[in-house]
Design a protein around this motif. Structure first.
Motif, PDB file in Angstrom:
ATOM      1  N   ASP A 436     -32.985  34.185  10.302  1.00 37.61           N
ATOM      2  CA  ASP A 436     -31.843  34.060  11.229  1.00 37.61           C
ATOM      3  C   ASP A 436     -31.468  35.433  11.783  1.00 37.61           C
ATOM      4  O   ASP A 436     -31.205  35.585  12.976  1.00 37.61           O
ATOM      5  CB  ASP A 436     -30.615  33.472  10.517  1.00 37.61           C
ATOM      6  CG  ASP A 436     -30.819  32.022  10.102  1.00 37.61           C
ATOM      7  OD1 ASP A 436     -31.457  31.288  10.860  1.00 37.61           O
ATOM      8  OD2 ASP A 436     -30.319  31.654   9.014  1.00 37.61           O
ATOM      9  N   LEU A 437     -31.432  36.434  10.883  1.00 39.50           N
ATOM     10  CA  LEU A 437     -31.070  37.793  11.344  1.00 39.50           C
ATOM     11  C   LEU A 437     -32.132  38.311  12.299  1.00 39.50           C
ATOM     12  O   LEU A 437     -31.829  38.889  13.349  1.00 39.50           O
ATOM     13  CB  LEU A 437     -30.965  38.761  10.148  1.00 39.50           C
ATOM     14  CG  LEU A 437     -29.763  38.645   9.225  1.00 39.50           C
ATOM     15  CD1 LEU A 437     -29.798  39.749   8.174  1.00 39.50           C
ATOM     16  CD2 LEU A 437     -28.460  38.765  10.026  1.00 39.50           C
ATOM     17  N   MET A 438     -33.404  38.076  11.940  1.00 35.89           N
ATOM     18  CA  MET A 438     -34.519  38.606  12.741  1.00 35.89           C
ATOM     19  C   MET A 438     -34.533  37.974  14.128  1.00 35.89           C
ATOM     20  O   MET A 438     -34.815  38.645  15.125  1.00 35.89           O
ATOM     21  CB  MET A 438     -35.837  38.331  12.015  1.00 35.89           C
ATOM     22  CG  MET A 438     -37.060  38.777  12.768  1.00 35.89           C
ATOM     23  SD  MET A 438     -38.560  38.657  11.786  1.00 35.89           S
ATOM     24  CE  MET A 438     -38.992  36.957  11.976  1.00 35.89           C
ATOM     25  N   GLU A 439     -34.244  36.685  14.185  1.00 36.21           N
ATOM     26  CA  GLU A 439     -34.404  35.976  15.459  1.00 36.21           C
ATOM     27  C   GLU A 439     -33.140  35.996  16.321  1.00 36.21           C
ATOM     28  O   GLU A 439     -33.141  35.468  17.431  1.00 36.21           O
ATOM     29  CB  GLU A 439     -34.872  34.536  15.186  1.00 36.21           C
ATOM     30  CG  GLU A 439     -36.296  34.536  14.631  1.00 36.21           C
ATOM     31  CD  GLU A 439     -36.883  33.160  14.410  1.00 36.21           C
ATOM     32  OE1 GLU A 439     -36.140  32.167  14.531  1.00 36.21           O
ATOM     33  OE2 GLU A 439     -38.090  33.097  14.126  1.00 36.21           O
ATOM     34  N   THR A 440     -32.080  36.584  15.810  1.00 35.27           N
ATOM     35  CA  THR A 440     -30.867  36.743  16.621  1.00 35.27           C
ATOM     36  C   THR A 440     -31.064  37.964  17.517  1.00 35.27           C
ATOM     37  O   THR A 440     -31.362  39.057  17.021  1.00 35.27           O
ATOM     38  CB  THR A 440     -29.643  36.964  15.704  1.00 35.27           C
ATOM     39  OG1 THR A 440     -29.506  35.811  14.879  1.00 35.27           O
ATOM     40  CG2 THR A 440     -28.368  37.165  16.507  1.00 35.27           C
ATOM     41  N   ILE A 441     -30.928  37.779  18.830  1.00 38.00           N
ATOM     42  CA  ILE A 441     -31.200  38.894  19.745  1.00 38.00           C
ATOM     43  C   ILE A 441     -30.038  39.876  19.693  1.00 38.00           C
ATOM     44  O   ILE A 441     -28.893  39.526  19.993  1.00 38.00           O
ATOM     45  CB  ILE A 441     -31.418  38.386  21.185  1.00 38.00           C
ATOM     46  CG1 ILE A 441     -32.618  37.433  21.219  1.00 38.00           C
ATOM     47  CG2 ILE A 441     -31.633  39.577  22.129  1.00 38.00           C
ATOM     48  CD1 ILE A 441     -32.895  36.829  22.585  1.00 38.00           C
ATOM     49  N   HIS A 442     -30.336  41.095  19.276  1.00 40.40           N
ATOM     50  CA  HIS A 442     -29.332  42.155  19.198  1.00 40.40           C
ATOM     51  C   HIS A 442     -29.459  43.053  20.431  1.00 40.40           C
ATOM     52  O   HIS A 442     -30.570  43.271  20.919  1.00 40.40           O
ATOM     53  CB  HIS A 442     -29.543  42.991  17.930  1.00 40.40           C
ATOM     54  CG  HIS A 442     -29.159  42.285  16.664  1.00 40.40           C
ATOM     55  ND1 HIS A 442     -29.818  41.157  16.201  1.00 40.40           N
ATOM     56  CD2 HIS A 442     -28.170  42.541  15.769  1.00 40.40           C
ATOM     57  CE1 HIS A 442     -29.250  40.753  15.081  1.00 40.40           C
ATOM     58  NE2 HIS A 442     -28.242  41.575  14.791  1.00 40.40           N
ATOM     59  N   PRO A 443     -28.349  43.585  20.937  1.00 35.76           N
ATOM     60  CA  PRO A 443     -28.446  44.435  22.130  1.00 35.76           C
ATOM     61  C   PRO A 443     -29.142  45.756  21.820  1.00 35.76           C
ATOM     62  O   PRO A 443     -29.026  46.281  20.708  1.00 35.76           O
ATOM     63  CB  PRO A 443     -26.974  44.668  22.505  1.00 35.76           C
ATOM     64  CG  PRO A 443     -26.209  44.446  21.242  1.00 35.76           C
ATOM     65  CD  PRO A 443     -26.973  43.444  20.443  1.00 35.76           C
ATOM     66  N   HIS A 444     -29.845  46.286  22.796  1.00 34.34           N
ATOM     67  CA  HIS A 444     -30.594  47.533  22.644  1.00 34.34           C
ATOM     68  C   HIS A 444     -30.057  48.570  23.619  1.00 34.34           C
ATOM     69  O   HIS A 444     -29.733  48.219  24.747  1.00 34.34           O
ATOM     70  CB  HIS A 444     -32.077  47.269  22.937  1.00 34.34           C
ATOM     71  CG  HIS A 444     -32.918  48.505  22.843  1.00 34.34           C
ATOM     72  ND1 HIS A 444     -33.281  49.052  21.630  1.00 34.34           N
ATOM     73  CD2 HIS A 444     -33.456  49.308  23.803  1.00 34.34           C
ATOM     74  CE1 HIS A 444     -34.016  50.142  21.849  1.00 34.34           C
ATOM     75  NE2 HIS A 444     -34.133  50.318  23.164  1.00 34.34           N
ATOM     76  N   PRO A 445     -29.946  49.809  23.301  1.00 35.52           N
ATOM     77  CA  PRO A 445     -30.194  50.387  21.986  1.00 35.52           C
ATOM     78  C   PRO A 445     -28.878  50.499  21.230  1.00 35.52           C
ATOM     79  O   PRO A 445     -27.949  51.173  21.677  1.00 35.52           O
ATOM     80  CB  PRO A 445     -30.729  51.773  22.342  1.00 35.52           C
ATOM     81  CG  PRO A 445     -30.022  52.115  23.633  1.00 35.52           C
ATOM     82  CD  PRO A 445     -29.669  50.830  24.312  1.00 35.52           C
ATOM     83  N   THR A 446     -28.786  49.854  20.091  1.00 38.26           N
ATOM     84  CA  THR A 446     -27.570  49.925  19.274  1.00 38.26           C
ATOM     85  C   THR A 446     -27.957  50.116  17.811  1.00 38.26           C
ATOM     86  O   THR A 446     -29.086  49.810  17.409  1.00 38.26           O
ATOM     87  CB  THR A 446     -26.746  48.622  19.364  1.00 38.26           C
ATOM     88  OG1 THR A 446     -27.553  47.538  18.877  1.00 38.26           O
ATOM     89  CG2 THR A 446     -26.271  48.315  20.770  1.00 38.26           C
ATOM     90  N   LEU A 447     -26.982  50.586  17.056  1.00 39.57           N
ATOM     91  CA  LEU A 447     -27.202  50.703  15.617  1.00 39.57           C
ATOM     92  C   LEU A 447     -27.210  49.315  14.987  1.00 39.57           C
ATOM     93  O   LEU A 447     -27.818  49.100  13.946  1.00 39.57           O
ATOM     94  CB  LEU A 447     -26.110  51.579  14.990  1.00 39.57           C
ATOM     95  CG  LEU A 447     -26.087  53.028  15.501  1.00 39.57           C
ATOM     96  CD1 LEU A 447     -24.852  53.768  14.997  1.00 39.57           C
ATOM     97  CD2 LEU A 447     -27.354  53.766  15.089  1.00 39.57           C
TER      98      LEU A 447
END
Ligand code: FAD
Ligand code: NAD
Length: 476
Positions: A436-447
């Motif tokens: 779930d964590l891996m496939e959640t799209i996180h904004p780039h570039p962020t910590l």
């Protein structure tokens, strides 16, 4: 005077409880011996310490900019202005709480409260000569908080020996400061004083700083503190203190033998004690454990049917967000709802530089419990955002159940770790898997991406980390 519900203590536990009770239509009074609402957290804890840490961080960043070719003059510090700004912030927030209490029609009572019996409080006047007030109630939520733990041998009556409340007053910027206790307060306040210009030494009784925290997270913090502190003495005991007029002479005993040194000031930060004594609890049916914490069940009910307890007075971790959540559970329970304080994770944040934050299981806890977990670490050196900030000392790690891939724990060290951990808390509370964590799209570039990347790394699939495949590795 009779009130159906009295909340004793106007800290983050007490005011959260009183405000929710009013929102749910209950008639409620809130009593505090302090004239201002906010408790330890707002008046002499979380908020003023974070304001000073912000100032310290700006000082540090202005120094670190030299590496990018931008140089500032050494800052000059106007202590009076700094104190005034800190007090203004506290004034704004405590004033806001008073307004919110008034709007909700929460009756504010002022004075030191004491239980006469299970349904009666006596409130001592704050003005000499004024009469005391007696309040009867159907229920009381006890939220009396905690105070600094004291070591009798250190009580030498010297203003040079401070607790956290005195240290937050910023009486001066001492030329040298000894911090006794390498826990939350010692490291946060040590950082503040070091950045304002004091030569800071820390002495910690155990073999490591922040004994309850994950060792992988403490390591980068300890390395950086080593560059701003004069000394970090681990496994060392203070055996004596004397005020010699111009300084405090301190004797130590540690692995390296006995030692004596002098400091302009000493900050003692060796933990906190619950405010369960001196308030007449012996006149009620409330049970207190051997450490002084009030015993409660999952609905914050004590062994006295009229009294519930929340926050620091009823156990650890002594954190503001735990106190307010317990306050809400207590009120919901009184309101007849099936409320229960049973979090899967209570986040902890140490607001040093770098910050340390964790939630759920730590690696040390897993080892101690003999629990098998997979640990995935994502070093911030691989993060473009961390590189752009010049902060590659960070690390994000997750603990995963190898059978179900469920996220059991999250730990972060680095600037802003305290903000990043909220995602970890939500993941644990929602029973998320590493996928779930891996496939959640996180904004780039962020910590924030490092949380997802540590999950990618768990599967051996982190884009920015090359891991030879087993076949390649054996061929090579
Ligand atoms: P408190 O906030 O302690 O409030 C208790 C209230 O009860 C007080 O206002 C007191 O005056 C009143 N009271 C007590 N006895 C009586 C009586 N007999 N009659 C009338 N009134 C009474 N936590 C975090 O989560 N994050 C942080 O960053 C953080 N930083 C901190 C920094 C410092 C320097 C310190 C000291 C603490 C910090 N904490 C932090 C801890 C946090 O302040 C506490 O966990 C939190 O305040 C507990 O809330 P509480 O409502 O249980 O009690
Ligand atoms: P702490 O428990 O965090 O740390 C106390 C440290 O002192 C420990 O490392 C302990 O081993 C050490 N110690 C104990 N006796 C000693 C001695 N005689 N000599 C040397 N070291 C000794 O306590 P604290 O720093 O006083 O903070 C109290 C509590 O307030 C914290 O546990 C936390 O619950 C809360 N707090 C939270 C935050 C935050 O959330 N950021 C900040 C400050 C305080």
């Amino acid at each position: 005077m009779h009130v159906p519900l009295v909340v004793l203590g106007g800290g983050p536990g007490g005011y959260a409880a009183a405000f929710l009770a009013a929102d749910l239509g209950m008639e409620v009074a809130l009593v505090d011996r302090d004239e201002r609402l906010g408790g330890t957290c707002l008046l002499r804890g979380c908020i003023p310490s974070k304001a000073l840490l912000h100032v310290g961080r700006v000082v540090a960043e202005s120094r670190e900019m030299a590496e990018w070719g931008v140089s500032f003059a050494r800052p000059t510090i106007d202590l009076d202005a700094l104190r005034r700004r800190k007090e203004k912030l506290i004034g704004t927030l405590t004033g806001g709480l008073a307004t919110l209490a008034r709007r909700r029609k929460v009756a504010l009572l002022h004075g030191a409260a004491r239980f006469i019996d299970s349904t009666t409080l006596e409130i001592a006047p704050t003005q000499p000569g004024a009469p005391s007030q007696t309040v009867t109630f159907d229920h009381c939520i006890l939220a009396s908080g905690s105070r600094p733990a004291r070591i009798p041998a250190f009580d030498i009556g010297s203003p040079r020996v401070m607790d956290s409340t005195a240290a937050l007053e910023l009486p001066d910027i001492p030329e040298s400061l000894l911090v006794v206790g390498g826990g939350y307060i010692g490291l946060e306040m040590g950082t503040v004083y070091a950045e304002l210009g004091s030569r800071v030494s820390v002495v910690e009784l155990t073999d490591g700083l922040l004994p309850g925290a994950d060792r992988d997270l403490v390591k980068p913090l300890q390395q950086r503190l080593g560059t701003i502190f004069e000394a970090i003495m681990l496994g060392t005991k203070v055996t004596g203190l004397q005020d010699v007029g111009t300084a405090v002479r301190v004797q130590f005993e540690g692995a390296g033998g006995a030692l004596e040194r002098s400091f302009a000031r000493v900050l003692v930060a060796v933990g906190r004690r619950p405010n369960s004594d001196g308030i007449g609890l012996e006149n009620t049916g409330v049970t207190i454990d051997r450490r002084g914490f009030v015993e409660v069940d999952g609905q914050q009910r004590t062994s006295d049917p009229h009294i519930l307890a929340i926050g620091d007075v009823c156990g650890e971790p002594m954190l503001a967000h735990r106190a307010s959540h317990q306050g809400k559970v207590a009120v919901e329970a009184l309101h007849g709802e099936p409320a229960l304080f049973a979090p899967r994770a209570i986040p902890a944040v140490v607001f040093t530089d770098p910050e340390i934050a964790w939630a759920g299981l730590t690696e040390q806890e897993a080892t101690a419990a003999g629990r098998v977990v997979d640990v995935s670490r994502y070093p911030w050196a691989a993060s473009g955002r961390a590189q752009a900030l010049g902060r590659t000392d960070g690390l994000t790690k997750i603990l995963v159940d190898p059978e179900t891939d469920a996220v059991l724990g999250v730990g972060v060290v680095g600037p802003g770790a305290g903000e990043l951990i909220a995602e970890g808390v939500l993941a644990i509370e929602m029973g998320c898997s590493a996928r779930d964590l891996m496939e959640t799209i996180h904004p780039h570039p962020t910590l924030g991406e490092t949380v997802a990347f540590s999950a990618e790394n768990y599967f051996g699939l982190a884009t920015e980390i090359y891991r030879p495949r087993t076949a390649d590795a054996s061929a090579g």
